[in-house]
Design a protein around this motif. Sequence first.
Motif, short mmCIF file in Angstrom:
data_model
loop_
_atom_site.label_atom_id
_atom_site.label_comp_id
_atom_site.label_asym_id
_atom_site.label_seq_id
_atom_site.Cartn_x
_atom_site.Cartn_y
_atom_site.Cartn_z
N THR A 37 -14.72 3.00 6.83
CA THR A 37 -15.64 2.32 8.14
C THR A 37 -14.86 3.57 9.48
O THR A 37 -13.68 4.73 9.22
CB THR A 37 -13.46 1.23 8.13
OG1 THR A 37 -14.73 0.13 7.26
CG2 THR A 37 -14.13 0.59 9.45
N THR A 95 -15.64 4.32 16.30
CA THR A 95 -16.05 5.37 16.83
C THR A 95 -16.36 5.51 18.58
O THR A 95 -15.64 4.34 19.04
CB THR A 95 -17.63 5.04 17.10
OG1 THR A 95 -18.41 4.58 17.96
CG2 THR A 95 -18.24 4.98 15.98
N ILE A 142 -25.77 4.48 6.05
CA ILE A 142 -25.21 3.75 7.60
C ILE A 142 -25.71 2.19 7.43
O ILE A 142 -26.82 2.34 7.69
CB ILE A 142 -25.44 4.15 8.51
CG1 ILE A 142 -24.10 3.91 9.54
CG2 ILE A 142 -26.63 4.38 8.85
CD1 ILE A 142 -23.72 4.89 11.11
N HIS A 190 -26.22 -0.26 9.74
CA HIS A 190 -26.39 -0.17 11.72
C HIS A 190 -27.64 0.33 11.72
O HIS A 190 -28.27 1.51 11.23
CB HIS A 190 -25.42 0.57 12.30
CG HIS A 190 -23.99 -0.48 11.34
ND1 HIS A 190 -23.10 -1.31 12.12
CD2 HIS A 190 -23.10 0.64 11.37
CE1 HIS A 190 -22.78 -1.44 11.42
NE2 HIS A 190 -22.03 -0.14 10.79
N ALA A 218 -26.93 3.62 15.55
CA ALA A 218 -26.18 4.26 14.75
C ALA A 218 -26.36 5.02 14.05
O ALA A 218 -27.79 4.24 13.06
CB ALA A 218 -24.93 3.94 14.02
N THR A 276 -32.34 5.96 16.25
CA THR A 276 -31.60 5.72 14.64
C THR A 276 -33.12 6.12 13.22
O THR A 276 -33.09 6.69 13.53
CB THR A 276 -31.46 4.42 14.61
OG1 THR A 276 -30.03 4.32 15.25
CG2 THR A 276 -30.72 4.27 12.73
N THR A 304 -30.94 6.93 8.21
CA THR A 304 -29.75 6.04 8.17
C THR A 304 -28.99 6.67 6.64
O THR A 304 -27.91 5.71 6.37
CB THR A 304 -30.54 4.54 8.56
OG1 THR A 304 -31.79 4.67 6.83
CG2 THR A 304 -30.83 4.24 9.53
N GLU A 309 -23.21 8.02 16.86
CA GLU A 309 -23.09 6.45 18.14
C GLU A 309 -24.19 6.78 18.71
O GLU A 309 -24.24 7.68 19.72
CB GLU A 309 -21.87 6.30 18.24
CG GLU A 309 -21.92 5.14 18.97
CD GLU A 309 -22.05 4.40 17.89
OE1 GLU A 309 -22.93 3.30 18.87
OE2 GLU A 309 -21.53 3.81 17.24
N HIS A 342 -18.14 1.67 18.80
CA HIS A 342 -18.26 0.13 17.95
C HIS A 342 -17.65 0.98 16.42
O HIS A 342 -16.73 1.51 16.27
CB HIS A 342 -19.74 0.35 17.69
CG HIS A 342 -20.26 -0.22 18.82
ND1 HIS A 342 -20.84 0.46 19.67
CD2 HIS A 342 -21.51 -1.45 18.06
CE1 HIS A 342 -21.34 -0.32 20.30
NE2 HIS A 342 -21.88 -1.67 19.96
N ARG A 372 -17.86 1.63 12.88
CA ARG A 372 -19.02 1.42 11.93
C ARG A 372 -18.93 1.52 10.48
O ARG A 372 -18.15 1.86 10.08
CB ARG A 372 -20.07 2.68 11.80
CG ARG A 372 -21.02 2.58 13.53
CD ARG A 372 -21.50 1.68 13.82
NE ARG A 372 -22.20 1.83 15.46
CZ ARG A 372 -23.35 0.98 15.77
NH1 ARG A 372 -23.89 0.22 14.86
NH2 ARG A 372 -23.72 1.11 17.42
#
Length: 157
Positions: A26, A29, A59, A61, A64, A110, A115, A138, A144, A146
């Motif tokens: 975790t 950012t 990742i 997300h 990001a 992104t 990713t 980020e 955030h 992430r």
Amino acid sequence: MTSGKSVTRSAPSSVQATTVASSLLTVQTPGRGFTDLTSETAKFINEVQARDGALTLFIRHTSASLTIQENADPSVLVDLSTALSRLAPENAGWTHDTEGPDDMPAHVKTMLTQTSLQVPVLNGKLALGTWQAIYLIEHRARPHRREVVLQFIGSNH
């Protein structure tokens, strides 16, 4: 055509994959920019007593991303941020702006980056080059939280 040999390769080695180890990293950012994850991933490899295999980073997300880039000259990261901003500017008239003007450009950035990454692990160490580091990028302006999934598959000590 040159007659001298310009490519060499070491002898192949093989191991039987006996370990699958996973962890959730975790990352808080500070907002737009690069966060170096190299030391945290190296700690994970050490903790799971990895020997030879592969580390996958993923990742979870869509605004990001992950990259492997130079870790010696910080101006490289500045220039990469500039390049991404030029490729996906905030003022391009995007339709999707639910979370603000940086929302759709973050999704495009992104899509242009990655990713997931895979890094070989050799003799218990990440097989990164001298000037390489693993970064979370980020793409949003505000901070955030992430999540990055780390997974090692291979042999251990």
